[in-house]
Motif scaffolding. Structure first.
Motif, PDB file in Angstrom:
ATOM      1  N   GLY A   1       0.807  -1.213   0.000  1.00 32.42           N
ATOM      2  CA  GLY A   1       0.000   0.000   0.000  1.00 32.42           C
ATOM      3  C   GLY A   1       0.837   1.259   0.000  1.00 32.42           C
ATOM      4  N   CYS A   2       0.182   2.371   0.311  1.00 29.10           N
ATOM      5  CA  CYS A   2       0.870   3.647   0.525  1.00 29.10           C
ATOM      6  C   CYS A   2       0.034   4.447   1.509  1.00 29.10           C
ATOM      7  CB  CYS A   2       1.084   4.424  -0.775  1.00 29.10           C
ATOM      8  SG  CYS A   2      -0.392   5.237  -1.451  1.00 29.10           S
TER       9      CYS A   2
ATOM     10  N   PHE B   1      -7.515  -5.113  -0.472  1.00 32.43           N
ATOM     11  CA  PHE B   1      -7.837  -4.098  -1.475  1.00 32.43           C
ATOM     12  C   PHE B   1      -7.157  -4.411  -2.799  1.00 32.43           C
ATOM     13  CE2 PHE B   1      -6.472  -0.151  -3.630  1.00 32.43           C
ATOM     14  CZ  PHE B   1      -7.727   0.257  -4.078  1.00 32.43           C
ATOM     15  N   ALA B   2      -5.884  -4.757  -2.764  1.00 35.78           N
ATOM     16  CA  ALA B   2      -5.159  -5.057  -4.000  1.00 35.78           C
ATOM     17  C   ALA B   2      -5.832  -6.192  -4.771  1.00 35.78           C
ATOM     18  CB  ALA B   2      -3.712  -5.412  -3.685  1.00 35.78           C
TER      19      ALA B   2
ATOM     20  N   GLY C   1      -6.601 -12.015 -10.099  1.00 33.07           N
ATOM     21  CA  GLY C   1      -5.889 -13.122 -10.732  1.00 33.07           C
ATOM     22  C   GLY C   1      -4.389 -13.012 -10.680  1.00 33.07           C
ATOM     23  N   ASN C   2      -3.863 -12.053  -9.948  1.00 30.12           N
ATOM     24  CA  ASN C   2      -2.412 -11.843  -9.874  1.00 30.12           C
ATOM     25  C   ASN C   2      -1.805 -12.941  -9.006  1.00 30.12           C
ATOM     26  OD1 ASN C   2       0.184 -11.041  -9.089  1.00 30.12           O
ATOM     27  ND2 ASN C   2      -0.330  -8.859  -9.136  1.00 30.12           N
ATOM     28  N   PRO C   3      -1.038 -13.878  -9.585  1.00 34.07           N
ATOM     29  CA  PRO C   3      -0.535 -15.006  -8.790  1.00 34.07           C
ATOM     30  C   PRO C   3       0.419 -14.572  -7.675  1.00 34.07           C
ATOM     31  CG  PRO C   3       0.418 -15.026 -10.998  1.00 34.07           C
ATOM     32  CD  PRO C   3      -0.670 -14.003 -11.006  1.00 34.07           C
ATOM     33  N   ALA C   4       1.232 -13.548  -7.916  1.00 37.71           N
ATOM     34  CA  ALA C   4       2.137 -13.067  -6.868  1.00 37.71           C
ATOM     35  C   ALA C   4       1.343 -12.491  -5.702  1.00 37.71           C
ATOM     36  CB  ALA C   4       3.086 -12.017  -7.437  1.00 37.71           C
TER      37      ALA C   4
ATOM     38  N   ALA D   1       5.582  -6.267  -7.707  1.00 37.11           N
ATOM     39  CA  ALA D   1       4.742  -7.331  -8.254  1.00 37.11           C
ATOM     40  C   ALA D   1       3.328  -7.339  -7.700  1.00 37.11           C
ATOM     41  CB  ALA D   1       5.391  -8.691  -7.986  1.00 37.11           C
ATOM     42  N   THR D   2       3.102  -6.655  -6.566  1.00 35.79           N
ATOM     43  CA  THR D   2       1.816  -6.815  -5.881  1.00 35.79           C
ATOM     44  C   THR D   2       1.169  -5.521  -5.402  1.00 35.79           C
ATOM     45  OG1 THR D   2       2.929  -7.121  -3.736  1.00 35.79           O
ATOM     46  CG2 THR D   2       2.455  -9.116  -5.021  1.00 35.79           C
TER      47      THR D   2
END
Length: 255
Positions: A139-140, A180-181, A187-190, A218-219
């Motif tokens: 996050g940020c 949230f991400a 579908g982001n495997p990382a 990556a995430t």
């Protein structure tokens, strides 16, 4: 020889960090949410605190500075731009300035956005960057004082550091940030793998911080705002990078 790193849980969900140079015995802490856990960590290792490095003025990062200075005699470093609302500084810093801890020198990076005058400390030889509430795990920080343009510029500086750099951020927000991400990149495997690892760490009451910059790239949706897939995910294909970032930040504020 790289600096030793110790992650110290403080308050409800804050972190402070000790860095120690084995060659000289010099020891610094980055941010002081409260003094007692830091004093305990120093005493358990037989380390003497030489320096206190402050990232920004929020009370949950500086509340213990005065007590820790009184207890140890450590020198206090912080941003010149933030000096009017920080504890008394021994050395005021600007972007590009340096901090030497024992045999290693770190560089100051202006990462304004969460607050104006927020700084990060990068120690390249040890591959460490202390980002507090600018770049966070998955996050940020919220934009309490800066604009999306300001924060995007700050995150872009951090994203350009070597990917093996350990990102030492200021809070245990990782699992909520990952939720949230995943709403943007299911579908982001990382990201899926990171979610599982973070959940296991918290189940065992282990910190999820620090993380590697490569893992963030990556995430972390705030670092990935320039990617076409992220822009499409927020309904902004073809938008500017900073506009996509601003939309992602607004969505996280409402999440």
């Amino acid at each position: 020889m790289p600096l030793d790193l110790v992650t110290i849980p403080c308050l409800k969900d804050n972190y402070a960090f000790l860095i120690h140079d084995p060659a000289t015995g010099a020891t610094a802490v980055i941010d002081v949410p409260e003094s007692a856990p830091i004093v305990a960590a120093l005493e358990s290792r037989g380390w003497q605190l030489s320096d206190i490095l402050i990232t920004h003025h929020h009370d949950d990062h500086i509340a213990g500075v005065a007590a820790l200075r009184d207890a140890t005699g450590a020198k206090v470093w912080g941003a010149q731009a933030d000096a009017h609302r920080l504890p008394r500084l021994d050395t005021a810093l600007r972007e590009g300035g340096t901090v030497t801890i024992g045999s290693e020198t770190g560089t100051v990076i202006d990462v304004s956005g969460h607050t104006m005058g927020h700084i990060a400390f990068h120690f390249p030889d040890s591959a460490l960057v202390f980002t507090a509430d600018s770049l966070m795990a998955a996050g940020c920080g919220r934009l309490f004082e800066g604009t999306p343009e300001t924060m995007w510029a700050s995150l872009s500086k951090l994203a350009a550091l070597p990917p093996e750099t350990l990102v030492c951020s200021g809070h245990e927000y990782t699992t909520s940030n990952i939720r949230f991400a995943l709403s943007l990149e299911p579908g982001n495997p990382a990201l899926i793998s990171r979610a599982s690892k973070a959940a296991a760490a918290r189940e065992d009451v282990r910190p999820t911080v620090p993380s590697t910059l490569s893992e963030e790239l990556a995430t972390n949706p705030f670092l990935r705002a320039a990617l076409p897939d992220l822009k499409a995910a927020v309904g902004m294909p073809g938008s500017s990078d900073v506009d996509a970032f601003a939309e992602i930040r607004k969505r996280k504020d409402r999440f």
